[in-house]
Design an enzyme around this catalytic site. Structure first.
Site, short mmCIF file in Angstrom:
data_model
loop_
_atom_site.label_atom_id
_atom_site.label_comp_id
_atom_site.label_asym_id
_atom_site.label_seq_id
_atom_site.Cartn_x
_atom_site.Cartn_y
_atom_site.Cartn_z
N HIS A 195 39.75 41.07 36.73
CA HIS A 195 38.55 41.84 36.35
C HIS A 195 37.30 41.43 37.15
CE1 HIS A 195 40.66 43.84 33.18
NE2 HIS A 195 40.84 42.75 32.45
N ASP A 235 49.65 43.34 34.32
CA ASP A 235 48.81 43.05 33.15
C ASP A 235 48.52 44.37 32.42
OD1 ASP A 235 46.63 40.69 32.21
OD2 ASP A 235 45.96 42.74 31.82
N HIS A 244 45.91 45.48 31.17
CA HIS A 244 44.60 46.04 31.52
C HIS A 244 44.56 46.41 33.00
CE1 HIS A 244 43.84 43.26 28.06
NE2 HIS A 244 43.13 44.29 27.63
ZN LIG Z 1 44.95 41.83 30.41
#
Ligand SMILES: [Zn+2]
Length: 261
Positions: free
Chosen positions: A84, A121, A123
């Site tokens: 991220h 992952d 996300h």
């Molecule tokens: Zn994640």
């Protein structure tokens, strides 16, 4: 049968981090840690040691690249995660973009011309995608719950060189539907690119017991994907991203390592 060797990582240098991050971002992380810690974003608290640990985490991913070059697979069991983190800010527990850094490090070697990053992952890896999507020598492919944090990762985002493939899936997906997307979309995309190196952003928060997300994978599904990637490239790099049920995380890591050895 391969042998499992444990290794202590080196630290990433500032020069290396500047391949993928602004100097202001790196200095900001250091400065917040130097004054005792704080919040880099609402999800991302740091303590005084976080900066030094993040340098080691990033260094571990580059050490992992070296291991692959030496004819092994490597699994980086480090935190903080990285996918991220944007070039100019920390986000979602992530300080530095470990996967983008490892890909850039690999491409600096003479014999490496193409790197594929597969992000399993749960996300979307907004930071990794944004950093690598301008580089035609890197492809990024992600399967992620959608709509979900961080809000990015629609199918419309294809990168500057058609080098990004986003596969959004709804909450409630189980092993069968997930494996079908992996087999039909991820594997052909990576095979077509024919990368010299595969890097997997290996978060385990798509496990059915994970408290943050709504995808229902089992540990065997991660072993399955590891095995299929081995069929494309016998040796590759995995690095830990998310995964918030510690029992599930343990089970998944063991399943993946068993596949590797
Ligand atoms: Zn994640």
């Amino acid at each position: 049968m391969n042998v499992l060797n444990w290794a202590e990582p080196r630290s990433a240098t500032i020069t290396e981090l500047e391949w993928v991050h602004t100097n202001e971002h790196i200095a900001h992380v250091k400065s917040i840690c130097d004054v005792g810690g704080g919040y880099l974003d609402p999800d991302t608290p740091v303590c005084p040691e976080s900066y030094v640990i993040a340098l080691k985490s990033a260094g571990a991913w580059m050490d992992g690249v070296d291991k692959v070059f030496n004819g092994n697979s490597a699994f980086v069991l480090s935190r903080p995660p990285g996918h991220h983190a944007e070039s100019d800010r920390a986000m979602g527990f992530c300080l530095f973009s470990n996967a983008a850094l490892a890909a850039t490090y690999a491409l600096n070697q003479e014999h490496i011309n193409k790197v594929a990053i597969f992000d399993w992952d749960v996300h979307h890896g907004n930071g990794t995608q944004h950093i690598v999507q301008t580089n035609q020598d890197i492809v990024y492919v992600s399967i992620h719950q959608f709509p979900f944090y961080p809000g990015t990762g629609s199918q419309m985002e294809k990168g500057d060189h058609d080098n990004v493939l986003n596969i959004p899936i709804p909450s409630g997906y189980g092993s069968n539907e997930y494996r079908q997307k992996f087999d039909e979309k991820v594997v052909p995309f990576i095979q077509k690119f024919s990368p010299d190196l595969i890097i997997i952003s290996a978060g385990f928060d798509a496990h059915r017991n994970d408290p943050l997300a709504g995808i229902n994978l089992e540990a065997e599904d991660f072993a399955y994907m590891t095995k299929r990637c081995q069929e494309i490239q016998p040796n590759f790099l995995l690095g830990l991203e998310g995964g918030y049920n510690l029992d599930a995380l343990e089970e998944c890591c063991v399943a993946v390592v068993n596949e590797l050895v």
